[in-house]
Design a protein around this motif. Structure first.
Motif, short mmCIF file in Angstrom:
data_model
loop_
_atom_site.label_atom_id
_atom_site.label_comp_id
_atom_site.label_asym_id
_atom_site.label_seq_id
_atom_site.Cartn_x
_atom_site.Cartn_y
_atom_site.Cartn_z
N ARG A 20 21.69 9.66 81.47
CA ARG A 20 21.17 10.55 80.18
C ARG A 20 21.98 9.99 78.83
O ARG A 20 21.09 9.90 77.97
CB ARG A 20 21.53 12.03 80.35
N THR A 21 23.11 9.83 79.04
CA THR A 21 23.80 9.03 77.70
C THR A 21 23.26 7.81 77.40
O THR A 21 22.91 7.63 76.02
CB THR A 21 25.22 8.79 78.19
N VAL A 22 22.99 6.76 78.22
CA VAL A 22 22.32 5.80 78.03
C VAL A 22 20.81 5.90 77.48
O VAL A 22 20.46 5.34 76.39
CB VAL A 22 22.28 4.63 79.22
N GLU A 23 20.26 6.71 78.02
CA GLU A 23 18.96 7.12 77.38
C GLU A 23 18.90 7.60 76.15
O GLU A 23 18.10 7.27 75.33
CB GLU A 23 18.36 8.09 78.21
N LEU A 44 17.39 -2.61 81.85
CA LEU A 44 18.59 -2.16 82.51
C LEU A 44 18.63 -0.77 82.68
O LEU A 44 19.61 -0.43 83.62
CB LEU A 44 19.51 -3.10 81.78
N THR A 45 18.24 0.17 81.67
CA THR A 45 18.44 1.29 81.71
C THR A 45 17.68 1.98 82.99
O THR A 45 18.23 3.04 83.75
CB THR A 45 18.26 2.20 80.56
N PRO A 46 16.49 1.67 83.33
CA PRO A 46 15.65 2.15 84.35
C PRO A 46 16.41 1.51 85.61
O PRO A 46 16.40 2.40 86.62
CB PRO A 46 14.22 1.36 84.07
N ALA A 47 16.99 0.36 85.61
CA ALA A 47 17.44 -0.19 86.87
C ALA A 47 18.82 0.75 87.18
O ALA A 47 18.95 1.21 88.22
CB ALA A 47 17.92 -1.60 86.59
N LEU A 48 19.50 1.07 86.09
CA LEU A 48 20.79 2.12 86.42
C LEU A 48 20.31 3.29 87.05
O LEU A 48 20.82 3.90 87.68
CB LEU A 48 21.47 2.03 84.90
N ALA A 49 19.23 3.90 86.36
CA ALA A 49 18.73 5.16 86.91
C ALA A 49 18.31 5.16 88.49
O ALA A 49 18.38 6.05 88.99
CB ALA A 49 17.59 5.64 86.10
N GLU A 50 17.65 3.83 88.88
CA GLU A 50 17.14 3.72 90.01
C GLU A 50 18.13 3.27 90.98
O GLU A 50 18.14 4.01 92.31
CB GLU A 50 16.05 2.80 90.19
N PRO A 59 24.64 -5.10 85.50
CA PRO A 59 23.95 -5.85 84.68
C PRO A 59 23.92 -5.25 83.23
O PRO A 59 23.78 -5.97 82.02
CB PRO A 59 22.50 -5.83 85.05
N LEU A 60 24.07 -4.01 82.96
CA LEU A 60 23.99 -3.08 81.69
C LEU A 60 25.45 -3.40 81.29
O LEU A 60 25.33 -3.78 79.91
CB LEU A 60 23.63 -1.89 81.90
N ARG A 61 26.42 -3.33 81.82
CA ARG A 61 27.71 -3.52 81.12
C ARG A 61 27.93 -5.12 80.76
O ARG A 61 28.55 -5.20 79.61
CB ARG A 61 28.77 -3.20 82.11
N ALA A 62 27.29 -6.09 81.59
CA ALA A 62 27.50 -7.34 81.17
C ALA A 62 26.41 -7.64 79.89
O ALA A 62 26.93 -8.31 78.89
CB ALA A 62 26.85 -8.24 82.38
N SER A 63 25.36 -6.93 79.77
CA SER A 63 24.49 -7.08 78.54
C SER A 63 25.28 -6.39 77.04
O SER A 63 25.22 -7.06 76.22
CB SER A 63 23.34 -6.35 78.87
N ILE A 64 26.03 -5.47 77.62
CA ILE A 64 26.62 -4.49 76.41
C ILE A 64 27.90 -5.73 76.03
O ILE A 64 28.07 -5.84 74.61
CB ILE A 64 27.37 -3.33 76.75
N ARG A 65 28.47 -6.37 76.81
CA ARG A 65 29.39 -7.12 76.48
C ARG A 65 28.92 -8.41 75.44
O ARG A 65 29.63 -8.72 74.52
CB ARG A 65 30.12 -7.96 77.56
N TRP A 66 27.80 -8.89 75.93
CA TRP A 66 27.06 -10.02 75.09
C TRP A 66 26.87 -9.27 73.71
O TRP A 66 26.75 -10.08 72.77
CB TRP A 66 25.80 -10.35 75.55
N GLU A 67 26.45 -8.10 73.82
CA GLU A 67 25.98 -7.33 72.39
C GLU A 67 27.31 -7.49 71.33
O GLU A 67 27.08 -7.46 70.31
CB GLU A 67 25.33 -5.94 72.78
N VAL A 68 28.38 -7.03 72.20
CA VAL A 68 29.60 -7.06 71.27
C VAL A 68 29.85 -8.35 70.73
O VAL A 68 30.36 -8.43 69.73
CB VAL A 68 30.84 -6.40 72.27
#
Length: 292
Positions: free
Chosen positions: A184-187, A248-254, A260-269
């Protein structure tokens, strides 16, 4: 662009590094407060860590912000000796930069109160966020004509950028839980990002049109070339944001797998840090020539 980088003086290099550090710390402090207010699904531990991050970032931002004054004095003087010259320091303090730094430090002091977690500290911290955004409208290109339009656009641009950079840590922190609150936080962040990132892009585009006129012709200028480099990294960042929301958010929910989402956030940073360093470089060395 290459010629500008090759001709950098030591005072300019120091100014760029300090400005980049100020951008990171100040936007992170303001953005942490925005996300504390926005992300209501954060648990107690995540909220406590985000408040601490806001306070620490505010402290670091005060140091970097204050360093702008002796560095501007050194620039006026033509060497680092100006950083200790009372006359040069007074000139720097009396300039629009001085007013901007003073407003920014007041805003950061207000944000730092969020660490106390009392009923009055959140409104005070929000006031600090507003002061931070306004401080950016008191300096540089924001003080040109049309002043009101540019100031408003810069305030919107800073608030939206703060929201984005301030969301990285709480999203990374909560995603690691892999539970319903994390999803819910990510969404919720993703829904707000549709508006805030849109404002960021639109405000930036209008600022470009006002300052430079013809966006194509301005590419012949070093300012425009730096800007294109920045926009290329912004495009990468937007791509990562889209990947996060759509895949990645739907994958986290499922699956509950946040890797994968945390890795993407590191690249965003990493991408955001490059953007802020490029911005600090070209706003310290070159100015746009209106070609409209």
């Amino acid at each position: 662009m290459g010629g500008v980088l090759a001709a950098l003086e030591p005072v300019q290099i120091a100014s760029i590094l300090v400005k980049a550090g100020m951008y990171v710390s100040v936007l992170l402090a303001a953005g942490s407060v925005i996300n504390l207010w926005l992300l209501t699904e954060l648990d107690a531990a995540a909220s406590r860590r985000l408040r601490r991050l806001a306070a620490w970032s505010a402290g670091v931002g005060i140091v970097f912000g204050a360093l702008n004054i002796p560095l501007r004095a050194a620039f006026f003087y033509g060497g680092f000796g100006g950083a200790f010259d009372p006359t040069m320091l007074q000139i720097a303090l009396s300039s629009p930069l001085g007013l901007s730094v003073e407003a920014g430090i007041l805003g950061l002091l207000a944000i730092a109160t969020i660490a106390l977690n009392r009923s009055l500290t959140r409104p005070v911290a929000v006031l600090g966020v507003v002061l931070i955004a306004v401080s950016f409208a008191l300096r540089g290109h924001a003080t040109g004509d049309p002043r009101l339009a540019l100031s408003t656009l810069f305030v919107i641009h800073i608030l939206a950028a703060s929201f984005w950079i301030g969301g990285f840590y709480p999203l990374y922190d909560m995603a690691g839980r892999g539970n319903g609150a994390a999803v819910r936080t990510v969404e919720r962040f993703g829904q707000a990002a549709l508006v805030m990132v849109g404002l960021l892009v639109v405000a930036g585009a209008v600022i470009l049109l006002i300052l430079a006129g013809d966006p194509i012709a301005v590419l012949t200028q070093p300012w425009g070339q730096f800007l294109m480099l920045k926009l290329a990294v912004v495009a990468l960042l937007l791509g990562l944001a889209g990947l996060n929301k759509l895949r990645l958010t739907p994958a986290l929910a499922e699956t509950g797998n946040a890797g994968p989402l945390r890795a993407s956030i590191r690249w965003e940073v990493a991408a955001f840090l490059v953007i802020l360093l490029v911005t600090a470089t070209f706003t310290s060395t070159v100015a746009p020539e209106h070609v409209g």
